[in-house]
Scaffold this motif. Structure first.
Motif, mmCIF file in Angstrom:
data_model
loop_
_atom_site.group_PDB
_atom_site.id
_atom_site.type_symbol
_atom_site.label_atom_id
_atom_site.label_comp_id
_atom_site.label_asym_id
_atom_site.label_seq_id
_atom_site.Cartn_x
_atom_site.Cartn_y
_atom_site.Cartn_z
ATOM 1 N N SER A 176 0.826 -1.203 0.000
ATOM 2 C CA SER A 176 0.000 0.000 0.000
ATOM 3 C C SER A 176 0.862 1.255 0.000
ATOM 4 C CB SER A 176 -0.928 0.000 1.222
ATOM 5 O OG SER A 176 -1.804 -1.106 1.185
ATOM 6 N N ASP A 223 2.753 4.373 1.175
ATOM 7 C CA ASP A 223 3.487 4.703 2.407
ATOM 8 C C ASP A 223 3.916 3.480 3.219
ATOM 9 O OD1 ASP A 223 3.401 7.440 1.936
ATOM 10 O OD2 ASP A 223 1.502 7.696 2.995
ATOM 11 N N ASP A 224 3.880 2.301 2.607
ATOM 12 C CA ASP A 224 4.398 1.128 3.315
ATOM 13 C C ASP A 224 5.919 1.119 3.343
ATOM 14 O OD1 ASP A 224 1.983 0.108 4.019
ATOM 15 O OD2 ASP A 224 1.917 -1.465 2.512
ATOM 16 N N ASP A 275 2.997 -2.532 6.436
ATOM 17 C CA ASP A 275 3.344 -1.529 7.443
ATOM 18 C C ASP A 275 2.821 -2.003 8.792
ATOM 19 O OD1 ASP A 275 3.525 0.680 9.129
ATOM 20 O OD2 ASP A 275 2.971 2.120 7.571
ATOM 21 N N THR A 313 2.536 -0.580 11.488
ATOM 22 C CA THR A 313 1.768 0.410 12.256
ATOM 23 C C THR A 313 0.357 0.595 11.727
ATOM 24 O OG1 THR A 313 2.427 2.327 10.896
ATOM 25 C CG2 THR A 313 3.912 1.664 12.673
ATOM 26 N N ARG A 314 0.063 0.069 10.519
ATOM 27 C CA ARG A 314 -1.237 0.330 9.893
ATOM 28 C C ARG A 314 -2.166 -0.875 9.890
ATOM 29 N NH1 ARG A 314 -0.104 2.564 4.158
ATOM 30 N NH2 ARG A 314 -2.311 3.145 4.241
ATOM 31 N N VAL A 315 -1.679 -2.010 10.321
ATOM 32 C CA VAL A 315 -2.516 -3.204 10.402
ATOM 33 C C VAL A 315 -3.333 -3.120 11.685
ATOM 34 C CG1 VAL A 315 -2.528 -5.718 10.591
ATOM 35 C CG2 VAL A 315 -0.910 -4.585 9.066
ATOM 36 N N THR A 316 -4.644 -3.249 11.569
ATOM 37 C CA THR A 316 -5.538 -3.078 12.713
ATOM 38 C C THR A 316 -6.029 -4.437 13.224
ATOM 39 O OG1 THR A 316 -7.439 -2.835 11.234
ATOM 40 C CG2 THR A 316 -6.303 -0.817 11.909
ATOM 41 N N LEU A 326 -4.504 -4.712 5.053
ATOM 42 C CA LEU A 326 -5.082 -3.682 4.192
ATOM 43 C C LEU A 326 -5.557 -4.296 2.877
ATOM 44 C CD1 LEU A 326 -2.562 -0.730 4.644
ATOM 45 C CD2 LEU A 326 -4.732 -1.095 5.819
ATOM 46 N N LYS A 330 8.690 -1.139 9.233
ATOM 47 C CA LYS A 330 8.526 -0.135 10.298
ATOM 48 C C LYS A 330 8.460 -0.789 11.677
ATOM 49 C CE LYS A 330 6.281 3.012 7.057
ATOM 50 N NZ LYS A 330 5.208 3.992 6.805
#
Length: 437
Positions: A20, A22-23, A123, A125-128, A137, A161
């Motif tokens: 995705s 910004d990964d 990333d 930090t972006r995996v929920t 994502l 990250k």
């Protein structure tokens, strides 16, 4: 101790980065190039003065090594496919940095079409987490589905990250387990996982001291050791051009120019010309050499050559030379997977141009069998069209037969693009799953 493993030439590895926006794809490739000493000093100097760099002070913005377009640097996103070449003692590499934005899915497909492996960035930090379940994502799922469709041999999931999640082993395991489930659903075969920090350099070229719990190899040694299968496919030589030297002389030259898409051909071989289904003997093969051309005994996949036949056979652009032990039946009906690129949805009411090797024929989509939902990874059977960035299975009927193979067995003649007749836009990339007359 033997040093064979350090000096053995493992050939060229072509790989892409996918993920995705910004990964950190461009930063990861920049780090690979920088830490493997593949960046020249004048390049580093130029990067340190770049007006659009996103780092503080004298720190180099490594993403700018691949984000070559000014628009990419200004927006901070990758738009075009950027190819970079570097080598280590063990191997040569061709890297395709592909866009992460959904709008540029076609560029990702372009980069993946010739790759052997994919690095899928996630990333950390972006995996929920929703109801205790880790959610990847949508673009991670979409790109993984495309990697499967295009038959890439290896997938390396770089969980990036890690420095921003305190190098957490638990976080790594959660994301790994979620991707293992995705890979099983897509039937991805060879999947490996590496926790990295592209910005800090952890586990990119050298092992990270911050993640002693990771016992695997860093990214670069892993890439160096990946085996690449070069299947020995049967001959497929689509004719691009018929070369005539002087049509009125008795010693008239007639050569058939093109690229050997798969297999090999030798002087003296008996080949079959399709779709006419006529046999002929190869009398001469002419290939480019430094300073001109020369006759050679053999030609291999990827070479552009001119083939002269011993017999006078009616051959035109779009015809295909095949070996006598593998003669496919030219097909007018195809079952294929499509990745739709165009803003205008697919219409079963209009004709498209299908371009496959040197052939261009009219085609009509008869039915949309199913459409992949990248969020749920289920297939919708009630959809009758494809919109931009959809992936679906369709049937096609061609105006005239072509020499077509299943993509899984012969990628060169199993792939095609669809072109809008009116706008000349490339609207879809296709992979043939079945062909019939």
């Amino acid at each position: 101790m033997s040093t064979t493993n350090h000096t053995e030439d493992l050939g060229v590895l072509r790989f892409i980065t996918a993920g995705s926006v910004d990964d950190g794809k461009s930063t990861l490739i920049g780090r690979l190039l920088y830490d493997s000493k593949a960046v020249l000093s004048d390049q580093l100097s130029a990067l340190s003065r770049a007006k659009n760099k996103r780092t503080v002070g004298d720190e180099i913005d490594l993403s700018l090594l691949t984000d070559g377009l000014e628009a990419e640097r200004e927006q901070g996103i990758t738009i075009d496919v950027a190819y970079r070449y570097f080598q280590t003692v063990r191997r040569k590499f061709i890297i395709a940095d592909t866009p992460g934005h959904e709008q540029y899915t076609r560029n990702m497909v372009t980069g993946a079409s010739t790759a052997d492996a994919a690095i899928v960035l996630v990333d950390a930090t972006r995996v929920t987490t929703v109801d205790g379940k880790t959610q990847l994502l949508a673009q991670t799922k979409r790109h993984s589905a495309i990697v499967k469709l295009l038959g890439l041999q290896h997938v390396i999931v770089a969980i990036n990250k890690m420095d921003l999640v305190d190098y957490s082993e638990q976080r790594f395991n959660e994301i790994r387990d979620a991707y293992v489930e995705l890979a099983a659903h897509l039937k991805l075969d060879d999947v490996r996982f590496v926790p990295v920090s592209a910005l800090k350099g952890d586990n990119v070229v050298q092992a990270s001291e911050s993640m002693p719990w990771y016992a695997g190899e860093p990214l670069l040694p892993l890439l160096e050791s990946l085996p690449v299968r070069r299947a020995r496919h049967a001959l497929r030589f689509p004719v691009q051009w018929v070369a005539r030297q002087d049509g009125h002389l008795s010693d008239d030259f007639r050569g058939y120019m093109g690229r050997v898409e798969s297999g090999e051909v030798s002087v003296g071989d008996t080949i079959v010309v399709l779709p006419a289904n006529r046999e002929a003997i190869v009398a001469e093969i002419i290939a480019p050499v430094p300073g001109g051309t020369a006759s050679v005994d053999r030609a291999f996949a990827g070479q552009c050559v001119t083939v002269r036949l011993a017999e006078d056979v009616d051959v035109s652009r779009g015809d295909t030379f095949v070996s006598t032990n593998d003669v496919p039946t030219p097909a007018r009906k195809l079952e294929a997977d499509l990745c739709w690129f165009d803003e205008e949805p697919l219409s079963t009411q209009r004709k498209y141009l299908l371009k496959q090797t040197s052939n261009t024929v009219f085609a009509r989509v008869g039915a949309v069998r199913q459409v992949l939902d990248v969020h749920t990874l289920s297939h919708a059977l009630d959809r009758h069209s494809l919109k931009m960035n959809d992936i679906g299975s369709v049937s096609l009927t061609l105006q005239k037969p072509i020499v077509a193979d299943e993509y899984d067995t012969q990628p060169a003649t199993g792939a095609f693009v669809l072109i809008d007749e009116a706008t000349h836009h490339t609207v879809a990339a296709g992979m043939i799953r079945a062909a019939s007359n």
